[in-house]
Design a protein around this motif. Sequence first.
Motif, PDB file in Angstrom:
ATOM      1  N   VAL A 179       8.512  95.935 -13.020  1.00  0.00           N
ATOM      2  CA  VAL A 179       7.950  94.591 -12.923  1.00  0.00           C
ATOM      3  C   VAL A 179       8.374  94.008 -11.579  1.00  0.00           C
ATOM      4  O   VAL A 179       9.518  94.181 -11.150  1.00  0.00           O
ATOM      5  CB  VAL A 179       8.460  93.697 -14.079  1.00  0.00           C
ATOM      6  CG1 VAL A 179       7.947  92.268 -13.937  1.00  0.00           C
ATOM      7  CG2 VAL A 179       8.059  94.279 -15.426  1.00  0.00           C
ATOM      8  N   GLN A 180       7.456  93.334 -10.910  1.00  0.00           N
ATOM      9  CA  GLN A 180       7.743  92.695  -9.629  1.00  0.00           C
ATOM     10  C   GLN A 180       7.935  91.199  -9.831  1.00  0.00           C
ATOM     11  O   GLN A 180       7.329  90.593 -10.712  1.00  0.00           O
ATOM     12  CB  GLN A 180       6.604  92.923  -8.639  1.00  0.00           C
ATOM     13  CG  GLN A 180       6.408  94.381  -8.283  1.00  0.00           C
ATOM     14  CD  GLN A 180       5.221  94.589  -7.350  1.00  0.00           C
ATOM     15  OE1 GLN A 180       4.439  93.688  -7.089  1.00  0.00           O
ATOM     16  NE2 GLN A 180       5.096  95.806  -6.842  1.00  0.00           N
ATOM     17  N   VAL A 181       8.792  90.617  -8.995  1.00  0.00           N
ATOM     18  CA  VAL A 181       9.017  89.174  -9.017  1.00  0.00           C
ATOM     19  C   VAL A 181       7.704  88.477  -8.675  1.00  0.00           C
ATOM     20  O   VAL A 181       7.006  88.891  -7.742  1.00  0.00           O
ATOM     21  CB  VAL A 181      10.119  88.786  -8.006  1.00  0.00           C
ATOM     22  CG1 VAL A 181      10.310  87.275  -7.962  1.00  0.00           C
ATOM     23  CG2 VAL A 181      11.425  89.510  -8.322  1.00  0.00           C
ATOM     24  N   LYS A 230       9.684  84.902 -13.958  1.00  0.00           N
ATOM     25  CA  LYS A 230       8.282  85.311 -14.045  1.00  0.00           C
ATOM     26  C   LYS A 230       8.066  86.530 -13.163  1.00  0.00           C
ATOM     27  O   LYS A 230       8.647  86.626 -12.083  1.00  0.00           O
ATOM     28  CB  LYS A 230       7.361  84.181 -13.606  1.00  0.00           C
ATOM     29  CG  LYS A 230       7.423  82.981 -14.541  1.00  0.00           C
ATOM     30  CD  LYS A 230       6.169  82.163 -14.454  1.00  0.00           C
ATOM     31  CE  LYS A 230       6.138  81.108 -15.536  1.00  0.00           C
ATOM     32  NZ  LYS A 230       5.797  81.617 -16.830  1.00  0.00           N
ATOM     33  N   GLY A 231       7.255  87.441 -13.653  1.00  0.00           N
ATOM     34  CA  GLY A 231       6.956  88.647 -12.899  1.00  0.00           C
ATOM     35  C   GLY A 231       5.506  89.059 -13.070  1.00  0.00           C
ATOM     36  O   GLY A 231       4.726  88.393 -13.752  1.00  0.00           O
ATOM     37  N   HIS A 232       5.173  90.182 -12.422  1.00  0.00           N
ATOM     38  CA  HIS A 232       3.819  90.725 -12.552  1.00  0.00           C
ATOM     39  C   HIS A 232       3.880  92.241 -12.433  1.00  0.00           C
ATOM     40  O   HIS A 232       4.858  92.819 -11.939  1.00  0.00           O
ATOM     41  CB  HIS A 232       2.873  90.114 -11.510  1.00  0.00           C
ATOM     42  CG  HIS A 232       3.257  90.406 -10.092  1.00  0.00           C
ATOM     43  ND1 HIS A 232       2.738  91.469  -9.394  1.00  0.00           N
ATOM     44  CD2 HIS A 232       4.113  89.792  -9.251  1.00  0.00           C
ATOM     45  CE1 HIS A 232       3.270  91.500  -8.181  1.00  0.00           C
ATOM     46  NE2 HIS A 232       4.102  90.480  -8.059  1.00  0.00           N
ATOM     47  N   PHE A 233       2.818  92.877 -12.914  1.00  0.00           N
ATOM     48  CA  PHE A 233       2.687  94.338 -12.878  1.00  0.00           C
ATOM     49  C   PHE A 233       1.199  94.657 -12.838  1.00  0.00           C
ATOM     50  O   PHE A 233       0.351  93.781 -13.018  1.00  0.00           O
ATOM     51  CB  PHE A 233       3.377  94.984 -14.095  1.00  0.00           C
ATOM     52  CG  PHE A 233       2.796  94.552 -15.419  1.00  0.00           C
ATOM     53  CD1 PHE A 233       1.786  95.270 -16.035  1.00  0.00           C
ATOM     54  CD2 PHE A 233       3.256  93.400 -16.047  1.00  0.00           C
ATOM     55  CE1 PHE A 233       1.246  94.862 -17.246  1.00  0.00           C
ATOM     56  CE2 PHE A 233       2.726  92.980 -17.253  1.00  0.00           C
ATOM     57  CZ  PHE A 233       1.722  93.710 -17.850  1.00  0.00           C
ATOM     58  N   ASN A 234       0.875  95.905 -12.611  1.00  0.00           N
ATOM     59  CA  ASN A 234      -0.522  96.345 -12.558  1.00  0.00           C
ATOM     60  C   ASN A 234      -1.128  96.230 -13.961  1.00  0.00           C
ATOM     61  O   ASN A 234      -0.725  96.955 -14.873  1.00  0.00           O
ATOM     62  CB  ASN A 234      -0.580  97.790 -12.066  1.00  0.00           C
ATOM     63  CG  ASN A 234      -1.987  98.334 -11.991  1.00  0.00           C
ATOM     64  OD1 ASN A 234      -2.930  97.740 -12.491  1.00  0.00           O
ATOM     65  ND2 ASN A 234      -2.129  99.490 -11.379  1.00  0.00           N
ATOM     66  N   PRO A 235      -2.109  95.334 -14.166  1.00  0.00           N
ATOM     67  CA  PRO A 235      -2.675  95.153 -15.506  1.00  0.00           C
ATOM     68  C   PRO A 235      -3.372  96.395 -16.054  1.00  0.00           C
ATOM     69  O   PRO A 235      -3.497  96.540 -17.266  1.00  0.00           O
ATOM     70  CB  PRO A 235      -3.652  93.983 -15.350  1.00  0.00           C
ATOM     71  CG  PRO A 235      -3.923  93.868 -13.892  1.00  0.00           C
ATOM     72  CD  PRO A 235      -2.732  94.432 -13.177  1.00  0.00           C
ATOM     73  N   ALA A 236      -3.780  97.305 -15.199  1.00  0.00           N
ATOM     74  CA  ALA A 236      -4.417  98.542 -15.680  1.00  0.00           C
ATOM     75  C   ALA A 236      -3.434  99.392 -16.486  1.00  0.00           C
ATOM     76  O   ALA A 236      -3.847 100.226 -17.288  1.00  0.00           O
ATOM     77  CB  ALA A 236      -4.974  99.337 -14.500  1.00  0.00           C
ATOM     78  N   LEU A 237      -2.142  99.172 -16.288  1.00  0.00           N
ATOM     79  CA  LEU A 237      -1.126  99.927 -17.017  1.00  0.00           C
ATOM     80  C   LEU A 237      -0.846  99.369 -18.411  1.00  0.00           C
ATOM     81  O   LEU A 237      -0.215 100.033 -19.227  1.00  0.00           O
ATOM     82  CB  LEU A 237       0.187  99.947 -16.217  1.00  0.00           C
ATOM     83  CG  LEU A 237       0.131 100.647 -14.865  1.00  0.00           C
ATOM     84  CD1 LEU A 237       1.461 100.475 -14.138  1.00  0.00           C
ATOM     85  CD2 LEU A 237      -0.208 102.114 -15.040  1.00  0.00           C
ATOM     86  N   TYR A 238      -1.300  98.158 -18.692  1.00  0.00           N
ATOM     87  CA  TYR A 238      -0.967  97.488 -19.956  1.00  0.00           C
ATOM     88  C   TYR A 238      -1.176  98.365 -21.196  1.00  0.00           C
ATOM     89  O   TYR A 238      -0.281  98.453 -22.042  1.00  0.00           O
ATOM     90  CB  TYR A 238      -1.741  96.164 -20.073  1.00  0.00           C
ATOM     91  CG  TYR A 238      -1.318  95.342 -21.264  1.00  0.00           C
ATOM     92  CD1 TYR A 238      -0.152  94.583 -21.230  1.00  0.00           C
ATOM     93  CD2 TYR A 238      -2.075  95.326 -22.433  1.00  0.00           C
ATOM     94  CE1 TYR A 238       0.245  93.833 -22.313  1.00  0.00           C
ATOM     95  CE2 TYR A 238      -1.684  94.576 -23.521  1.00  0.00           C
ATOM     96  CZ  TYR A 238      -0.524  93.831 -23.465  1.00  0.00           C
ATOM     97  OH  TYR A 238      -0.124  93.098 -24.554  1.00  0.00           O
ATOM     98  N   PRO A 239      -2.311  99.045 -21.344  1.00  0.00           N
ATOM     99  CA  PRO A 239      -2.489  99.877 -22.544  1.00  0.00           C
ATOM    100  C   PRO A 239      -1.499 101.034 -22.643  1.00  0.00           C
ATOM    101  O   PRO A 239      -1.235 101.529 -23.732  1.00  0.00           O
ATOM    102  CB  PRO A 239      -3.917 100.413 -22.404  1.00  0.00           C
ATOM    103  CG  PRO A 239      -4.586  99.532 -21.421  1.00  0.00           C
ATOM    104  CD  PRO A 239      -3.517  99.031 -20.512  1.00  0.00           C
ATOM    105  N   LEU A 240      -0.941 101.462 -21.515  1.00  0.00           N
ATOM    106  CA  LEU A 240      -0.014 102.597 -21.508  1.00  0.00           C
ATOM    107  C   LEU A 240       1.427 102.189 -21.795  1.00  0.00           C
ATOM    108  O   LEU A 240       2.261 103.042 -22.108  1.00  0.00           O
ATOM    109  CB  LEU A 240      -0.057 103.297 -20.143  1.00  0.00           C
ATOM    110  CG  LEU A 240      -1.408 103.856 -19.713  1.00  0.00           C
ATOM    111  CD1 LEU A 240      -1.322 104.398 -18.297  1.00  0.00           C
ATOM    112  CD2 LEU A 240      -1.877 104.927 -20.683  1.00  0.00           C
ATOM    113  N   ILE A 241       1.743 100.906 -21.689  1.00  0.00           N
ATOM    114  CA  ILE A 241       3.129 100.444 -21.841  1.00  0.00           C
ATOM    115  C   ILE A 241       3.518 100.493 -23.311  1.00  0.00           C
ATOM    116  O   ILE A 241       2.921  99.831 -24.152  1.00  0.00           O
ATOM    117  CB  ILE A 241       3.309  99.023 -21.282  1.00  0.00           C
ATOM    118  CG1 ILE A 241       2.964  98.989 -19.801  1.00  0.00           C
ATOM    119  CG2 ILE A 241       4.735  98.533 -21.527  1.00  0.00           C
ATOM    120  CD1 ILE A 241       2.850  97.591 -19.216  1.00  0.00           C
TER     121      ILE A 241
END
Length: 140
Positions: free
Chosen positions: A94-96, A120-131
Motif C-alpha cells: 500500500v502506498q501513502v 490513508k493509502g492507495h493501491f492498484n485497484p485492478a489487484l482488489y479481486p486478488l487480495i
Amino acid sequence: MRGIRRAMAMAAAAGVVIAGLALPADASTTAYKRYSWNKSFRVGDCWMYGGASWTLYPDGTADFDGRLFSVDDDDAWLMWAHLKDASGAILEDVQVSGSTSTKFVKNIPAEAQTYRWFAKGHFNPALYPLIKGMSLSNHC
C-alpha cells in the motif's frame, strides 16, 4: 424467519456488510475488505496495540486505524502494509495517499502516551479481486 433469510441472501448477493461480517458475492463487488491484527506488535521502545486494522476498498483506497505507545520521547513508528494473494505471495505494498512511498510514519512525541493513528493509502485497484490477506512490517 424466511424474510430474514431472504434479506440476508440479497445482502450477500450485493456484497453488503451485516453485523461486521463481509458477505461478498464475488471479489469485484465486495464493499470492502478489512484485515485486523489482534496481537500487539513491539519494536524497540514502541508498541502498536492489538486491534489495528486496514480497510481496503475496490477503488484502490485504503484506511488504517491503530493505537501506538512508546516508553521514550520522540520515537516514530514506521510501517509497511503488504497486500497478499491466496498463496501468501505479495502483490504490492500500500502506498501513502498522494505519494509513491510505501513507508507510513507516525511520530510518537511523548513518553508513556497512547496515540490514535489514522492513515490513508492507495493501491492498484485492478489487484482488489486478488487480495486475500495482508501482512505488516514495522520499525521504531
